[in-house]
Write a protein that holds these residues in place. Structure first.
Motif, PDB file in Angstrom:
ATOM      1  N   LEU A  10      52.344  45.486  48.864  1.00  0.00           N
ATOM      2  CA  LEU A  10      52.365  46.739  48.110  1.00  0.00           C
ATOM      3  C   LEU A  10      50.930  47.183  47.840  1.00  0.00           C
ATOM      4  CD1 LEU A  10      53.779  48.922  46.382  1.00  0.00           C
ATOM      5  CD2 LEU A  10      53.736  47.284  44.486  1.00  0.00           C
ATOM      6  N   VAL A  11      50.597  48.401  48.265  1.00  0.00           N
ATOM      7  CA  VAL A  11      49.270  48.948  48.034  1.00  0.00           C
ATOM      8  C   VAL A  11      49.419  50.376  47.515  1.00  0.00           C
ATOM      9  CG1 VAL A  11      48.169  47.530  49.802  1.00  0.00           C
ATOM     10  CG2 VAL A  11      49.046  49.799  50.392  1.00  0.00           C
ATOM     11  N   GLN A  12      48.318  50.913  47.042  1.00  0.00           N
ATOM     12  CA  GLN A  12      48.307  52.300  46.601  1.00  0.00           C
ATOM     13  C   GLN A  12      47.748  53.200  47.697  1.00  0.00           C
ATOM     14  OE1 GLN A  12      46.096  52.197  42.872  1.00  0.00           O
ATOM     15  NE2 GLN A  12      48.035  52.233  41.748  1.00  0.00           N
ATOM     16  N   ALA A  13      48.111  54.456  47.627  1.00  0.00           N
ATOM     17  CA  ALA A  13      47.581  55.424  48.589  1.00  0.00           C
ATOM     18  C   ALA A  13      46.053  55.387  48.567  1.00  0.00           C
ATOM     19  CB  ALA A  13      48.079  56.817  48.270  1.00  0.00           C
ATOM     20  N   MET A  85      45.410  54.522  53.563  1.00  0.00           N
ATOM     21  CA  MET A  85      46.856  54.501  53.719  1.00  0.00           C
ATOM     22  C   MET A  85      47.520  55.609  52.928  1.00  0.00           C
ATOM     23  SD  MET A  85      47.645  50.452  53.976  1.00  0.00           S
ATOM     24  CE  MET A  85      49.285  50.766  54.604  1.00  0.00           C
ATOM     25  N   LYS A  86      48.650  56.047  53.470  1.00  0.00           N
ATOM     26  CA  LYS A  86      49.421  57.135  52.890  1.00  0.00           C
ATOM     27  C   LYS A  86      50.823  56.651  52.540  1.00  0.00           C
ATOM     28  CE  LYS A  86      47.025  60.435  55.889  1.00  0.00           C
ATOM     29  NZ  LYS A  86      47.199  61.495  56.913  1.00  0.00           N
ATOM     30  N   VAL A  87      51.473  57.368  51.660  1.00  0.00           N
ATOM     31  CA  VAL A  87      52.841  57.013  51.293  1.00  0.00           C
ATOM     32  C   VAL A  87      53.724  56.982  52.535  1.00  0.00           C
ATOM     33  CG1 VAL A  87      54.864  57.763  49.997  1.00  0.00           C
ATOM     34  CG2 VAL A  87      52.600  57.896  48.947  1.00  0.00           C
ATOM     35  N   ASP A  88      53.464  57.873  53.468  1.00  0.00           N
ATOM     36  CA  ASP A  88      54.262  57.937  54.698  1.00  0.00           C
ATOM     37  C   ASP A  88      54.077  56.727  55.606  1.00  0.00           C
ATOM     38  OD1 ASP A  88      54.075  61.558  55.268  1.00  0.00           O
ATOM     39  OD2 ASP A  88      55.307  60.330  53.939  1.00  0.00           O
ATOM     40  N   LEU A 112      56.968  43.933  55.553  1.00  0.00           N
ATOM     41  CA  LEU A 112      57.148  45.159  54.790  1.00  0.00           C
ATOM     42  C   LEU A 112      55.830  45.637  54.185  1.00  0.00           C
ATOM     43  CD1 LEU A 112      58.976  47.326  53.490  1.00  0.00           C
ATOM     44  CD2 LEU A 112      59.360  45.708  51.616  1.00  0.00           C
ATOM     45  N   VAL A 113      55.534  46.896  54.425  1.00  0.00           N
ATOM     46  CA  VAL A 113      54.368  47.551  53.826  1.00  0.00           C
ATOM     47  C   VAL A 113      54.871  48.701  52.962  1.00  0.00           C
ATOM     48  CG1 VAL A 113      52.297  48.899  54.277  1.00  0.00           C
ATOM     49  CG2 VAL A 113      52.847  46.943  55.739  1.00  0.00           C
ATOM     50  N   THR A 114      54.484  48.686  51.707  1.00  0.00           N
ATOM     51  CA  THR A 114      54.885  49.741  50.783  1.00  0.00           C
ATOM     52  C   THR A 114      53.620  50.385  50.213  1.00  0.00           C
ATOM     53  OG1 THR A 114      56.882  48.524  50.201  1.00  0.00           O
ATOM     54  CG2 THR A 114      56.217  50.329  48.741  1.00  0.00           C
ATOM     55  N   VAL A 115      53.527  51.691  50.352  1.00  0.00           N
ATOM     56  CA  VAL A 115      52.375  52.425  49.837  1.00  0.00           C
ATOM     57  C   VAL A 115      52.864  53.328  48.707  1.00  0.00           C
ATOM     58  CG1 VAL A 115      50.438  53.920  50.383  1.00  0.00           C
ATOM     59  CG2 VAL A 115      51.369  52.403  52.142  1.00  0.00           C
ATOM     60  N   SER A 116      52.329  53.100  47.525  1.00  0.00           N
ATOM     61  CA  SER A 116      52.727  53.902  46.371  1.00  0.00           C
ATOM     62  C   SER A 116      51.708  55.014  46.122  1.00  0.00           C
ATOM     63  CB  SER A 116      52.849  53.020  45.143  1.00  0.00           C
ATOM     64  OG  SER A 116      51.591  52.472  44.816  1.00  0.00           O
ATOM     65  N   SER A 117      52.188  56.076  45.499  1.00  0.00           N
ATOM     66  CA  SER A 117      51.308  57.232  45.243  1.00  0.00           C
ATOM     67  C   SER A 117      50.544  57.072  43.940  1.00  0.00           C
ATOM     68  CB  SER A 117      52.140  58.509  45.198  1.00  0.00           C
ATOM     69  OG  SER A 117      53.121  58.401  44.193  1.00  0.00           O
TER      70      SER A 117
END
Length: 117
Positions: A10-13, A85-88, A112-117
């Protein structure tokens, strides 16, 4: 060829993340090693590949300039460095191997890669 992907999280935009894929089972000469991704509710799509022998690469248009694929021959590992990285970019990322005469026949388990805004 057996493929083991890792590095998701899990990372941020705007953040960066590096995925790794260790290949085993046979020599990779003549192979392409690649990354695909599957976003929730969507089909799996190509992201990038690298020719193991020559290092020639290709990228899907939306990741050009942000993602970099590379390989380490001694470690039998292909990497996907993901920057800005982008949410998309949120998706399950799969590594895959394509023999010289064949198709994307070998797949890793996905990370799994999750990008949060």
């Amino acid at each position: 060829v057996q493929l083991q992907a890792s590095g998701g999280g899990l990372v941020q935009a705007g953040d960066s993340l590096r995925l790794s894929c260790v290949a085993s089972g046979r020599t990779l000469s003549g192979y392409r090693l690649g990354w695909f991704r599957q976003a929730p509710g969507k089909e799996r799509k190509f992201v990038s590949f690298i020719w193991w022998s020559s290092g020639i690469t290709d990228y899907e248009e939306s990741v050009k300039g942000r993602f970099t694929i590379s390989r380490d021959g001694a470690k039998h590992t292909v990497y996907l460095q993901m920057n800005s990285m982008k949410v998309d970019d949120t998706a399950v990322y799969y590594c895959a191997a394509h023999p010289l005469y064949g198709a994307w026949d070998y797949w890793g388990q996905g990370t799994l890669v999750t990008v949060s805004s």
